[in-house]
Design an enzyme around this catalytic site. Structure first.
Site, PDB file in Angstrom:
ATOM      1  N   HIS A  78      96.263  37.697  37.405  1.00  0.00           N
ATOM      2  CA  HIS A  78      96.445  39.039  37.453  1.00  0.00           C
ATOM      3  C   HIS A  78      97.045  39.328  35.876  1.00  0.00           C
ATOM      4  CE1 HIS A  78      99.700  37.235  39.697  1.00  0.00           C
ATOM      5  NE2 HIS A  78     100.460  37.992  38.902  1.00  0.00           N
ATOM      6  N   GLY A 124      92.411  34.225  39.880  1.00  0.00           N
ATOM      7  CA  GLY A 124      92.830  35.690  40.569  1.00  0.00           C
ATOM      8  C   GLY A 124      93.142  35.727  42.084  1.00  0.00           C
ATOM      9  N   LEU A 126      95.103  33.676  44.442  1.00  0.00           N
ATOM     10  CA  LEU A 126      96.331  32.934  44.013  1.00  0.00           C
ATOM     11  C   LEU A 126      96.280  31.323  44.766  1.00  0.00           C
ATOM     12  CD1 LEU A 126      99.020  35.613  43.674  1.00  0.00           C
ATOM     13  CD2 LEU A 126      97.690  34.577  41.645  1.00  0.00           C
ATOM     14  N   GLY A 157     105.334  33.665  42.874  1.00  0.00           N
ATOM     15  CA  GLY A 157     104.709  34.199  44.313  1.00  0.00           C
ATOM     16  C   GLY A 157     103.654  33.258  44.847  1.00  0.00           C
ATOM     17  N   LEU A 188     109.877  38.505  40.922  1.00  0.00           N
ATOM     18  CA  LEU A 188     109.482  39.699  41.732  1.00  0.00           C
ATOM     19  C   LEU A 188     107.974  39.235  41.961  1.00  0.00           C
ATOM     20  CD1 LEU A 188     110.782  42.742  39.723  1.00  0.00           C
ATOM     21  CD2 LEU A 188     111.557  41.966  42.160  1.00  0.00           C
ATOM     22  N   HIS A 262     104.472  46.368  39.450  1.00  0.00           N
ATOM     23  CA  HIS A 262     103.423  45.406  39.652  1.00  0.00           C
ATOM     24  C   HIS A 262     102.005  46.145  39.633  1.00  0.00           C
ATOM     25  CE1 HIS A 262     101.774  41.435  40.551  1.00  0.00           C
ATOM     26  NE2 HIS A 262     100.699  42.591  41.104  1.00  0.00           N
ATOM     27  N   GLU A 370      91.042  19.687  52.305  1.00  0.00           N
ATOM     28  CA  GLU A 370      89.639  20.221  51.707  1.00  0.00           C
ATOM     29  C   GLU A 370      89.829  21.195  50.675  1.00  0.00           C
ATOM     30  OE1 GLU A 370      89.342  18.171  55.704  1.00  0.00           O
ATOM     31  OE2 GLU A 370      90.742  19.885  54.919  1.00  0.00           O
ATOM     32  N   PHE A 396      84.750  21.721  58.330  1.00  0.00           N
ATOM     33  CA  PHE A 396      86.248  21.603  57.504  1.00  0.00           C
ATOM     34  C   PHE A 396      86.071  22.453  56.217  1.00  0.00           C
ATOM     35  CE2 PHE A 396      86.871  17.621  60.138  1.00  0.00           C
ATOM     36  CZ  PHE A 396      87.213  18.317  61.131  1.00  0.00           C
ATOM     37  N   ASP A 428      81.620  13.367  69.679  1.00  0.00           N
ATOM     38  CA  ASP A 428      83.017  13.776  68.603  1.00  0.00           C
ATOM     39  C   ASP A 428      83.685  15.238  69.033  1.00  0.00           C
ATOM     40  OD1 ASP A 428      82.410  11.616  67.572  1.00  0.00           O
ATOM     41  OD2 ASP A 428      81.713  12.293  65.427  1.00  0.00           O
TER      42      ASP A 428
END
Length: 626
Positions: A78, A124, A126, A157, A188, A262, A370, A396, A428
């Site tokens: 961002h 973008g 995060l 963040g 922030l 922000h 993963e 997975f 399994d």
């Protein structure tokens, strides 16, 4: 590095400060022009970006994609305006172009993407940048054995994302001393303070606990940053984290360190005054020239990879497609030394251990992580440095879907191999059964989805994936199935195989993997009753060979049955329905898994969930009665 890299002279320090302020001004103007943008996040990182781009990093200004350049990943995507501003200062973007930020048809998007030559991976979403940085650093250290270094700028963040710490563990385990992660601890987040606010010492302790060399610095002190980056270059066998304490909106009165700014530009009526205030602090008009990189990356080729020999299987041999995957990868590794394989601690189940035994230096164990495995694969594949195959139980990959989605935005060339697909996984257990994977990978733009049904087609799928641009997914199965194709059979993406046909075919049956074999057995039983059916192996589910399916459907009275070891939603049946949707008089009857399965033998589960030979025969009989 030279001593003055650790302690730059007074003039250099001032130019770096001035450059940081010019980056702020560019960011203000760009966000004001667009009417939006994370300006305050740009301002907190200005000194870090100034020092990296104009003092620490080595790269060719006119060739951002050069293989020997240092890499930079803006994980906190961002803050893209500060990255674009840096390239204005480098000279690759004009100031007028910068004012097109976020506009339609401009490559300067809200978050950076590889539409720009200086962006390796899209960011973008995060928490993903460090994982891709790990892949780049691993490639540089162990595969290219080159001098380039990798720098990843992160927000505080995003450290709440678990994938960040998966990457931290990976980098430490592999001693990636060519990797530097910078935490911009500006206190922030988007909607309020980050959990640790300015507790920079806690970030430092976390990084050190993961085995990283760590420095805590004032992120607005260019001298301290120069010193920290130089020290990082001297450390061996450890990655480095630089925890930079900063202030969001630095340099902007009444906005610096204030909440609720922000994603907002400064008010336009205040913009000129703020720019003039920042300009008044600039003492020079000089630019620093980035250092040239050491050119020591090897020349490589990853295109037009040929099979060294035909597949070594005979019709009637029985072998699981997921085992064939391991054998085919080892063979592919002999054809090109840039083939690498990544595993999530499943090499003995997915058979990638066969590749590891033959090519241990090109096998990357990513442990049970993963999300990070996919990010590392993306990083390894950047700038065309490797042909990456990442394998895991297909179920997975669901936890890595965001990484896969971002990989598509990154235009990544990576290959994902999913094993243990469907209820045929058997004893399994249900938690291991992939029943959503086709839906997931079909939804990814430009992703080729292979579903081979025997050893021959699996080996071809591996080679085709290695030569295919974009993301590829290969779905393999656990049960042993018979080889139905000869070694001379040719396969192409988007071309189905009609494996059983006659002049009096009444119904077209489409199956893949284990259900293709169930369909062939059903065809044998039906032929004894005088009913001839056509059987199709689609080979690729995306792109689907609509032409072959439609022509076969028309030849069999418009009657089509699909049978798949997958949920109905997003699977083969829905793909076929979409392919024939504009064709009148074609009716598709879908057989698919419904409900939550349970543990059992493969044959028991195929029958319990309505996709066995018996159910195909019943579906054909019912279809002919209508």
């Amino acid at each position: 590095m030279m001593a003055n890299d650790a302690k730059p002279d007074v003039k250099t320090v001032q130019v770096l400060r001035d450059t940081a302020n010019r980056l702020r001004i560019h960011s203000i103007r760009a966000t004001c022009a667009s009417g939006s943008g994370q300006l305050t996040s740009c301002c907190s990182a200005a000194e870090v970006v100034s020092v990296l781009f104009f003092h620490t990093m080595k790269y060719k200004q006119t060739d951002p994609e050069h293989p020997d350049n240092d890499r930079f990943i803006l994980s906190r995507g961002h803050a893209a305006p500060i990255l674009y501003a840096a390239w204005v200062e480098v000279g690759d973007i004009s100031e007028s172009d910068l004012l097109n930020l976020r506009k339609l048809h401009s490559d300067l998007e809200r978050h950076p993407t590889p539409r720009l030559p200086f962006v390796d991976v899209a960011t973008g979403s995060l928490g993903q940048g460090l994982g891709t940085a790990c892949g780049m650093a691993y490639t540089g250290k162990y595969l290219d054995k080159a001098s380039y270094r990798v720098f990843c700028l992160m927000g505080d963040g995003e450290s709440s994302e678990g994938s960040v710490w998966e990457a931290f563990a990976f980098a430490s385990h592999y001693n990636l001393d060519n990797l530097v992660a910078v935490f911009d601890v500006n206190r922030l987040g988007q909607s309020g303070p980050a959990p640790l606010e300015h507790g920079a010492d806690i970030y430092q302790n976390c990084c050190e606990a993961f085995g990283w060399n760590t420095y805590l610095v004032d992120g607005h002190d260019v001298e301290a940053l120069c010193q920290a980056f130089w020290q990082a270059s001297q450390v061996k066998n450890k990655p480095t984290a630089i925890v930079a304490k900063t202030f969001k909106g630095r340099g902007i009165p009444n906005i610096e360190d204030a909440e609720n700014w922000h994603g907002k530009p400064v008010p336009k009526e205040r913009a000129d005054a703020i720019v003039k205030l920042i300009e008044s602090q600039i003492q020079t008009n000089e630019n620093l020239i980035p250092k040239s990189p050491v050119e020591d990356s090897p020349q490589i080729s990853i295109t037009d990879i040929k099979m060294t020999s035909p597949p070594a299987y005979k019709v009637g041999d029985k072998i699981a497609t997921q085992k064939t995957y391991g054998l085919a990868l080892a063979k592919l590794g002999r054809a090109n030394e840039r083939v690498i394989v990544l595993s999530g601690d499943t090499m003995n189940s997915t058979f990638s251990e066969i590749f590891r035994k033959e090519h241990p230096e090109r096998f990357i164990e990513c442990i049970i992580a993963e999300q990070n495995m996919v990010s590392v694969a993306l990083g390894c594949a950047t700038r065309g440095r490797t042909i990456a195959f990442a394998g895991a139980f297909a179920a997975f990959f669901t936890r890595a879907f965001d990484q896969l989605r971002m990989g598509a935005i990154s235009q990544a060339n990576i290959n994902l191999i999913g094993s243990h697909c469907g209820v045929s996984t058997g004893e399994d257990g249900v938690s291991q059964m992939a029943l959503e994977d086709l839906a997931m990978f079909r939804s990814i733009p430009n992703c080729t989805v292979f579903y081979p049904s025997d050893a021959i087609s699996t080996e071809h799928a591996i080679y085709l994936a290695a030569n295919t641009k974009g993301m590829c997914f290969i779905r393999t199965s656990q049960p042993e199935t018979a080889v139905i194709y000869t070694p001379q059979e040719n396969f192409e993406i988007g071309q189905a195989k009609v494996v059983r046909h006659g002049v009096n075919d009444k119904v077209t049956v489409i199956g893949a993997g284990v259900t293709l074999h169930e369909a062939l057995e059903a065809a044998d039983h039906l032929s004894q009753q005088g009913i001839s059916v056509r059987v199709i192996d689609p080979f690729t589910i995306k792109p689907l060979d609509a032409a072959t399916i439609i022509s076969s459907a028309k030849a069999t009275g418009g009657r089509v049955i699909t049978v798949e070891d997958h949920y109905r939603e997003g699977g083969i049946g829905e793909a076929v329905c979409a392919a024939v949707s504009r064709e009148p008089d074609i009716l598709v009857h879908q057989l698919a898994v419904s409900g939550v399965p349970q543990r059992g033998k493969t044959s028991e589960l195929l029958d319990m969930f309505g996709i066995s030979t018996r159910h195909i025969i019943a579906a054909v009989t019912l279809t002919l009665m209508k």
